[in-house]
Design a protein around this motif. Structure first.
Motif, PDB file in Angstrom:
ATOM      1  N   CYS A  93      -6.717  36.312 -30.791  1.00  0.00           N
ATOM      2  CA  CYS A  93      -6.167  35.564 -29.662  1.00  0.00           C
ATOM      3  C   CYS A  93      -4.916  34.826 -30.088  1.00  0.00           C
ATOM      4  O   CYS A  93      -4.611  34.719 -31.280  1.00  0.00           O
ATOM      5  CB  CYS A  93      -7.201  34.569 -29.124  1.00  0.00           C
ATOM      6  N   ASN A 111      -7.212  35.791 -25.049  1.00  0.00           N
ATOM      7  CA  ASN A 111      -7.701  37.001 -25.685  1.00  0.00           C
ATOM      8  C   ASN A 111      -7.209  38.196 -24.863  1.00  0.00           C
ATOM      9  O   ASN A 111      -7.757  38.487 -23.793  1.00  0.00           O
ATOM     10  CB  ASN A 111      -9.225  36.996 -25.745  1.00  0.00           C
ATOM     11  N   SER A 179     -12.627  34.870 -35.650  1.00  0.00           N
ATOM     12  CA  SER A 179     -11.641  34.090 -34.896  1.00  0.00           C
ATOM     13  C   SER A 179     -12.277  32.768 -34.483  1.00  0.00           C
ATOM     14  O   SER A 179     -13.040  32.713 -33.516  1.00  0.00           O
ATOM     15  CB  SER A 179     -11.156  34.844 -33.658  1.00  0.00           C
ATOM     16  N   LEU A 182     -11.497  31.582 -30.813  1.00  0.00           N
ATOM     17  CA  LEU A 182     -12.328  32.211 -29.786  1.00  0.00           C
ATOM     18  C   LEU A 182     -13.777  31.746 -29.882  1.00  0.00           C
ATOM     19  O   LEU A 182     -14.446  31.584 -28.857  1.00  0.00           O
ATOM     20  CB  LEU A 182     -12.248  33.735 -29.888  1.00  0.00           C
TER      21      LEU A 182
END
Length: 256
Positions: A93, A111, A179, A182
């Motif tokens: 992202c 994303n 990530s 995220l």
């Protein structure tokens, strides 16, 4: 302004989603890499953000573009989940936060693989693609938790995996995605219930921290660290209901 930042994030995310022509460089070791796309995205995004708010300073991951003060500061991670991107894992992202007086003011995480934009403004709630989001209400035993492995700091591997084992034993299950930005957004919308990573940089958690708070969750660091957007520090985030129990697992494990 939030709509303009979302537009910038979507343009950047769409670019790295659609382009696979890049070079990879190691920054400190084999685990800590940067791609030419990271640099391209950061330059593009910073140029647009500076035009949007000329008086703001910049605190970004790549090329040591970092100035923190009490005014407006953009905190940017051009591609969070760079290793995922390099391997075409499709879980990365762009993360953009705006701080004011060193507190979160605005946040956008996009994303592009799922076309999902998470965003929040201070005291105005958290959203996913225009829909209001809220953390889950699961207790600790019923929680799905993500654990980051702090791959740039492998000297903490024994500690991290000890925590991971105890979290796994005392909760429903664990995940590891690659990530952190995220992960924090997934916590905010109830897809997971808790998050822990031994060391995270400010661009990893700046946007996610506001989104979590506006979604009713809790995020903090661990003693002896003091919460700051200038520090690499441990990050614990929860749905608030499970916070004390989840935190106790981590603290107790680290003591033993």
């Amino acid at each position: 302004m939030i709509e303009q930042v979302i537009k910038i994030a979507k343009e950047a995310g769409t670019l790295f989603r659609n382009q696979r022509d890049f070079e990879i460089q190691e920054k400190t070791d084999v685990a800590n890499i940067v791609t030419s796309m990271d640099l391209k995205i950061q330059n593009m995004v910073l140029d647009k953000l500076q035009k949007l708010l000329p008086e703001a300073s910049i605190y970004a991951e790549e090329n040591d573009v970092r100035q923190m003060n009490d005014g407006y500061v953009w905190v940017v991670d051009p591609i969070d989940g760079t290793t995922n991107y390099a391997y075409d894992f499709k879980f990365s992202c762009i993360s953009i936060a705006l701080l004011y007086k060193k507190e979160e003011y605005l946040a956008v995480v996009y994303n592009p693989y799922l076309d999902e934009v998470f965003y929040a403004q201070k005291n105005k709630g958290a959203y996913l693609n225009s829909n209001r989001i809220h953390v889950s209400n699961n207790d600790c035993a019923s929680s799905i938790c993500t654990i980051g492995t702090s791959p740039y700091y492998k000297e903490y591997a024994d500690e991290t995996f000890k925590v991971m084992k105890n979290v796994f034993i005392n909760t429903r299950d664990i995940r590891r995605t690659g990530s952190a930005a995220l992960d924090l957004c997934y916590l905010a919308c109830g897809r997971i219930d808790a998050f822990y990573e031994r060391l995270l940089s400010p661009w990893d958690y700046a946007a996610g921290s506001l989104i979590i708070k506006e979604a009713g969750g809790t995020i903090e660091t661990l003693s002896p660290y003091t919460w700051s957007f200038e520090n690499t520090q441990p990050i614990v985030a929860t749905n608030s209901i499970n916070h004390d129990d989840f935190l106790e697992i981590i603290i107790t494990t680290n003591k033993n």
